[in-house]
Design an enzyme around this catalytic site. Sequence first.
Site, PDB file in Angstrom:
ATOM      1  N   HIS A 153       1.046  -0.990   0.090  1.00  0.00           N
ATOM      2  CA  HIS A 153       0.052   0.071   0.039  1.00  0.00           C
ATOM      3  C   HIS A 153       0.856   1.302   0.099  1.00  0.00           C
ATOM      4  CE1 HIS A 153      -4.116  -1.739   1.283  1.00  0.00           C
ATOM      5  NE2 HIS A 153      -3.281  -2.886   1.130  1.00  0.00           N
ATOM      6  N   ASP A 158      -2.274   4.590  -4.140  1.00  0.00           N
ATOM      7  CA  ASP A 158      -3.714   4.187  -3.604  1.00  0.00           C
ATOM      8  C   ASP A 158      -4.540   5.631  -4.075  1.00  0.00           C
ATOM      9  OD1 ASP A 158      -2.552   1.865  -2.745  1.00  0.00           O
ATOM     10  OD2 ASP A 158      -3.205   2.361  -0.601  1.00  0.00           O
TER      11      ASP A 158
END
Length: 239
Positions: A153, A158
């Site tokens: 992540h 993102d």
Amino acid sequence: MSRQIVLDTETTGLSAENGDRVIELGCVELFARKLTGNDLHIYFNPERESHEDALKVHGLTTDFLRDKPKFATLAGDVVEYLRGAELIIHNAAFDVGFLNKELELAGLPPLRTFVGEITDTLAMAKQVYPGKRNSLDALCDRFGVDRSNRTFHGAKLDAQLLADVYINLTRGQDALLIDVASNEPTLGMAIAVDLRSFALPVLRAGEHELALHEAALQQLDKASNGRTLFRQAGENAVA
């Protein structure tokens, strides 16, 4: 038309109130639903270790973050970048809580005092797809958004993925002709279009088509003993 900032953070853990800190901020700017390239991406030195589970998610080690600026030193720049914009965040309460804590530690007011609306795409997705998985990964898969580069992540990556998801998630709600003109797939979502601005041609039936229509009505009259609703509606309109 206001700016929209798609925003994501990575943190040392799950609780800002218990001392966890923001270690990465990723922002992608949209204007008129288009990427502008005026983005913001910063790594921060949190002055503490990341929890083991958090490290597995973001992969940002203490050694990597050691020489990065502290949030307080760049807090003013972050405020000016976000000022007046609508924020688009997935699970907004989490990121807003962390950013508000960082702003508090820097002696600055909370987000809502200087930004516009805060839109939570997780809440939106739950309304559109109740009972389904609505994580960012799940929404990317649902809308065909490529996330093959997402090993860890990352706030910037993102935010970029979420911008694409947001455009798909709201496409059926905006009635924007720009969406109709584009060749992008709608992925099954309806597009609302206001036709009042169009001069639509009226195509009248020819004699052959009228004859076929009358023949079809006569068959319906015979089958319904003369109670064809189409003819009754016409008679009532004339009356």
